[in-house]
Design an enzyme around this catalytic site. Structure first.
Site, PDB file in Angstrom:
ATOM      1  N   TYR A 141      20.428   9.353 -37.308  1.00  0.00           N
ATOM      2  CA  TYR A 141      19.815   9.637 -38.609  1.00  0.00           C
ATOM      3  C   TYR A 141      18.637  10.589 -38.454  1.00  0.00           C
ATOM      4  O   TYR A 141      18.502  11.564 -39.197  1.00  0.00           O
ATOM      5  CB  TYR A 141      19.346   8.325 -39.258  1.00  0.00           C
ATOM      6  CG  TYR A 141      18.744   8.518 -40.638  1.00  0.00           C
ATOM      7  CD1 TYR A 141      19.568   8.612 -41.751  1.00  0.00           C
ATOM      8  CD2 TYR A 141      17.371   8.601 -40.822  1.00  0.00           C
ATOM      9  CE1 TYR A 141      19.033   8.791 -43.023  1.00  0.00           C
ATOM     10  CE2 TYR A 141      16.820   8.784 -42.078  1.00  0.00           C
ATOM     11  CZ  TYR A 141      17.665   8.870 -43.176  1.00  0.00           C
ATOM     12  OH  TYR A 141      17.126   9.066 -44.433  1.00  0.00           O
ATOM     13  N   TYR A 155      18.146  12.688 -36.012  1.00  0.00           N
ATOM     14  CA  TYR A 155      18.689  13.985 -35.619  1.00  0.00           C
ATOM     15  C   TYR A 155      19.218  14.731 -36.851  1.00  0.00           C
ATOM     16  O   TYR A 155      18.955  15.919 -37.040  1.00  0.00           O
ATOM     17  CB  TYR A 155      19.815  13.789 -34.606  1.00  0.00           C
ATOM     18  CG  TYR A 155      20.529  15.061 -34.225  1.00  0.00           C
ATOM     19  CD1 TYR A 155      20.010  15.910 -33.248  1.00  0.00           C
ATOM     20  CD2 TYR A 155      21.715  15.431 -34.858  1.00  0.00           C
ATOM     21  CE1 TYR A 155      20.660  17.085 -32.905  1.00  0.00           C
ATOM     22  CE2 TYR A 155      22.363  16.613 -34.523  1.00  0.00           C
ATOM     23  CZ  TYR A 155      21.829  17.430 -33.543  1.00  0.00           C
ATOM     24  OH  TYR A 155      22.469  18.598 -33.219  1.00  0.00           O
ATOM     25  N   LEU A 171      31.954  18.018 -39.297  1.00  0.00           N
ATOM     26  CA  LEU A 171      32.049  17.732 -40.727  1.00  0.00           C
ATOM     27  C   LEU A 171      30.704  17.994 -41.396  1.00  0.00           C
ATOM     28  O   LEU A 171      29.652  17.847 -40.787  1.00  0.00           O
ATOM     29  CB  LEU A 171      32.434  16.264 -40.957  1.00  0.00           C
ATOM     30  CG  LEU A 171      33.831  15.821 -40.502  1.00  0.00           C
ATOM     31  CD1 LEU A 171      34.014  14.342 -40.790  1.00  0.00           C
ATOM     32  CD2 LEU A 171      34.908  16.634 -41.189  1.00  0.00           C
ATOM     33  N   LYS A 210      33.384   5.873 -39.711  1.00  0.00           N
ATOM     34  CA  LYS A 210      33.129   6.908 -38.701  1.00  0.00           C
ATOM     35  C   LYS A 210      32.663   6.187 -37.429  1.00  0.00           C
ATOM     36  O   LYS A 210      31.518   5.763 -37.325  1.00  0.00           O
ATOM     37  CB  LYS A 210      32.063   7.892 -39.190  1.00  0.00           C
ATOM     38  CG  LYS A 210      31.894   9.113 -38.309  1.00  0.00           C
ATOM     39  CD  LYS A 210      30.959  10.136 -38.980  1.00  0.00           C
ATOM     40  CE  LYS A 210      30.854  11.393 -38.144  1.00  0.00           C
ATOM     41  NZ  LYS A 210      30.207  11.187 -36.856  1.00  0.00           N
ATOM     42  N   CYS A 251     -12.532   5.271 -25.278  1.00  0.00           N
ATOM     43  CA  CYS A 251     -11.186   5.221 -24.704  1.00  0.00           C
ATOM     44  C   CYS A 251     -10.963   3.873 -24.023  1.00  0.00           C
ATOM     45  O   CYS A 251     -11.784   3.451 -23.192  1.00  0.00           O
ATOM     46  CB  CYS A 251     -11.006   6.362 -23.702  1.00  0.00           C
ATOM     47  SG  CYS A 251      -9.438   6.286 -22.790  1.00  0.00           S
TER      48      CYS A 251
END
Length: 663
Positions: A32, A34, A81, A111, A401
């Site tokens: 998703y 990508y 697709l 799919k 830090c």
């Protein structure tokens, strides 16, 4: 960041994740995520066609072909697709088909999340199995598909030639069995069934395939010599009679409402299935209708893939911890009540920065909604204040830090908070890991855990120390810092090999702020060695292509620090190459003022290789043909760009002529 820079960033991200997904089977992000990157790039390129280039991921099909396996050309190109992400897009697809076809039928299928494979049968006998590869050429995995029980080795109808397309996958049960087996013997940890199935099928040892119990669903009949069909659903039913396991529970629909109901039904059941899926596919059923609709160069017009949004679940934030990266950036990390999400247990989620925490109104103790944004660390979508306990605590990123206790500062104009101590151990760890990464010096075996071990055992403090590890080989093996003899020797071999890298990789690995791979390449093309780069003036830097004030000052600031000069001296002494292999070429500007367009498949050169050559000699590469185009470098199946070049009278050259121009 301007539009052009964002487009370039998206291309680099997509290429990086393509390499991980197709060639290494080790994706770092979800499908998703990508898809969202690709969708954004497509949108920006459509809005700004002047920035389209021939090597953009939107102009290609998919993975590359691995060298170890035999190459096999596809009889039918394996194209992708078109993706859809909303109900509106599905209705638009159905209505568009209906505007061209009378009373069409649609088949809605799951799919399957696996690896696409083409099976070839001659006279009823299985003769070949081929992966998708780059869509034109795949890899033969014939010996491996013979080990998959659900693939018939012969079929009763002995057609002269039959080719079917399907998805090889690993069931959830088989995946869990492999995980348990590997755990018991202290072996590898695999992230997803899809990755393991893909990696297994491409093994050179077919015995591994037999052990891991792969399966296959067939979802398309590509070629059937001697037998004709009228519809896709008819082919699926016939394939069943031949012993194939076809895609299960497909639905035949007539209206957009029916299609959407079938898509939604699959979505509701997807997390209960015994195998993984990554969407639903909607296809026109009638085969003659498909021929009428046709295809573009990239996608068929008769099918579309719907991608489901990520699964979301509620959980509780038990605590918030801070991670410190190589640039000193402090990233808050939510420690979650463990929850199973999209098939894996998750217990952490990034919270990005203070602005993100404030905007989402996130507190320790909150119930939050999460979705999977990667294979390991998910993201928080929102908090649910109405479920907030009385003892919930607001969180503020610390002013010191947590690693080195140095003060932290918030960057101007951005939301990031950073540790100001460049000697911070966390920054040193991140910097060394980045230096060794594939995009930089590419030292295989020198990942985060190895670097952490080497630092904690006192073998390295900075990147220069990497090249002196050979002196401690016996001690490294004895202590097992990065493994035993084989692992240690492999690492030392990779380190030695990296000494030969071009200057651009070294500059990238130095981790100069605001200097990425493309900027490093420009520096390597315009300066003969690292000394020339370190002595460059502001005027020299600002005059380079696409260099701005921020980049120029970042480079000057890096080389103004004595410790960095000492580091470079250390690398030189170890024999690391600090000379540019491309600067001599860059002084030859024979293509200055010339614009090239590359189209089609070249016989030996990849598009990015040809692009780099053109740019090295001062030329430009464009993604579209116009009157200003100087040359069109054309290969096989050049398509519309070649036609347009002919219409405009632009000079067309082949690869041989192009190489002659470089002599």
């Amino acid at each position: 960041m301007n539009i052009k820079e964002r487009i370039e960033e998206l291309r680099n991200l997509i290429k990086y994740h393509n390499d991980l997904y197709y060639d290494k089977e080790q994706p770092e992000i979800t499908d998703y995520e990508y898809d969202q990157l690709v969708q954004e790039l497509k949108t920006l390129e459509n809005e700004h066609p002047e920035y389209i280039t021939s090597d953009s991921p939107t102009q290609k099909v998919g993975g590359t072909v691995k060298r170890e396996l035999r190459k096999v050309p596809h009889d039918v190109p394996v194209i992708s697709l078109q993706d859809a992400f909303s109900k509106e897009e599905i209705y638009d697809f159905v209505n568009k088909v209906k505007s061209q076809i009378t009373n069409p039928k649609f088949v809605v299928e799951m799919k399957i999340d696996g690896l696409t494979v083409m099976l070839r049968y001659h006279n009823g006998k299985l003769t070949e199995g081929i992966t998708r590869g780059n869509g034109e050429v795949g890899e033969s995995v014939y010996e491996n598909v013979l080990e998959i029980k659900t693939i018939p080795k012969s079929i009763p109808t002995e057609l002269p030639y039959l080719e079917v397309r399907g998805e090889v996958y690993m069931s959830n049960k088989s995946f869990e069995m492999v995980l348990e087996r590997e755990k018991n013997k202290g072996g590898k940890k695999y992230k997803t069934a899809r990755n393991l199935a893909s990696g297994t099928l491409r093994q050179l040892d077919s015995r591994i395939v037999r052990e891991r119990n792969l399966d296959m669903f067939v979802f398309n009949l590509e070629i059937s010599e001697g037998k004709d069909f009228t519809s896709h659903s008819e082919t699926l039913e016939w394939l069943k009679t031949q012993g194939f396991t076809v895609i299960p529970n497909y639905k035949i629909c007539s209206t957009a409402d029916e299609v959407w109901e079938a898509v939604s039904s699959i979505g509701e059941e997807r997390n209960k299935l015994p195998f993984g899926i990554d969407g639903a596919v909607i296809k026109v059923d009638n085969l003659s209708d498909r021929r009428v609709l046709g295809s573009t160069s990239k996608v068929p017009r008769w099918a579309i893939a719907y991608k489901y949004p990520p699964e979301q679940k509620e959980t509780v934030i038990k605590d918030i911890k801070i991670q410190v990266g190589r640039t000193g950036r402090l990233t808050p990390l939510a420690i979650l009540e463990p929850v199973k999400l999209a098939g894996t247990d998750v217990s952490k989620a990034t919270l990005h920065n203070q602005d993100f925490i404030n905007l989402k109104d996130i507190q320790i103790g909150d119930t939050v909604v999460i979705q999977k944004a990667g294979d390991i660390i998910p993201e928080v979508i929102k908090s649910i204040p109405e479920k907030r306990p009385a003892n919930a605590m607001k969180y503020t990123i610390p002013t010191n830090c947590p690693i080195c206790n140095s003060p932290t500062v918030r960057d101007e104009n951005v939301a990031d908070t950073r540790c100001i101590n460049t000697e911070c151990p966390a920054q040193q760890l991140g910097g060394i890991v980045y230096f060794a990464s594939k995009g930089a010096m590419d030292i295989e075996g020198l990942g985060p855990s190895s670097v952490e071990s080497l630092i904690s055992e006192g073998f390295i403090k900075d990147i220069g120390d990497i090249y002196y590890l050979e002196q401690y080989r016996d001690e490294l093996i004895e202590k097992g810092v990065v493994g035993r003899k084989k692992s240690t020797d492999n690492l030392l071999k990779a380190i030695e090999k990296s000494k030969e890298n071009d200057l651009e990789k070294l500059i990238t690995g130095l981790g100069i702020k605001n200097v990425g791979k493309q900027t490093a390449r420009v520096l390597a093309m315009n300066f003969p060695d690292i000394d020339a780069v370190s002595n460059a003036t502001y005027e020299q830097l600002i005059a380079l292509p696409d260099f701005g004030d921020i980049v120029a000052k970042s480079i000057l600031n890096f080389f103004n620090q004595e410790k960095n000069h000492q580091l470079i001296a250390k690398l030189k002494s170890a024999g690391v190459n600090v000379k540019s292999k491309s600067s001599e070429i860059s002084s030859d500007d024979r293509f200055s003022g010339k614009t090239f367009v590359i189209t089609g498949t070249l016989p030996t050169l990849k598009r990015d290789e040809a692009t780099k050559m053109i740019q090295m000699y001062g030329g430009k590469v464009s993604g579209s043909v116009s009157k200003k185009t100087s040359y069109v470098l054309a290969g096989e199946e050049a398509g519309s760009k070649l036609t347009k070049a002919q219409d405009l009278g632009v000079r067309i050259i082949n690869e041989e002529e192009f190489m002659d121009m470089l002599k």
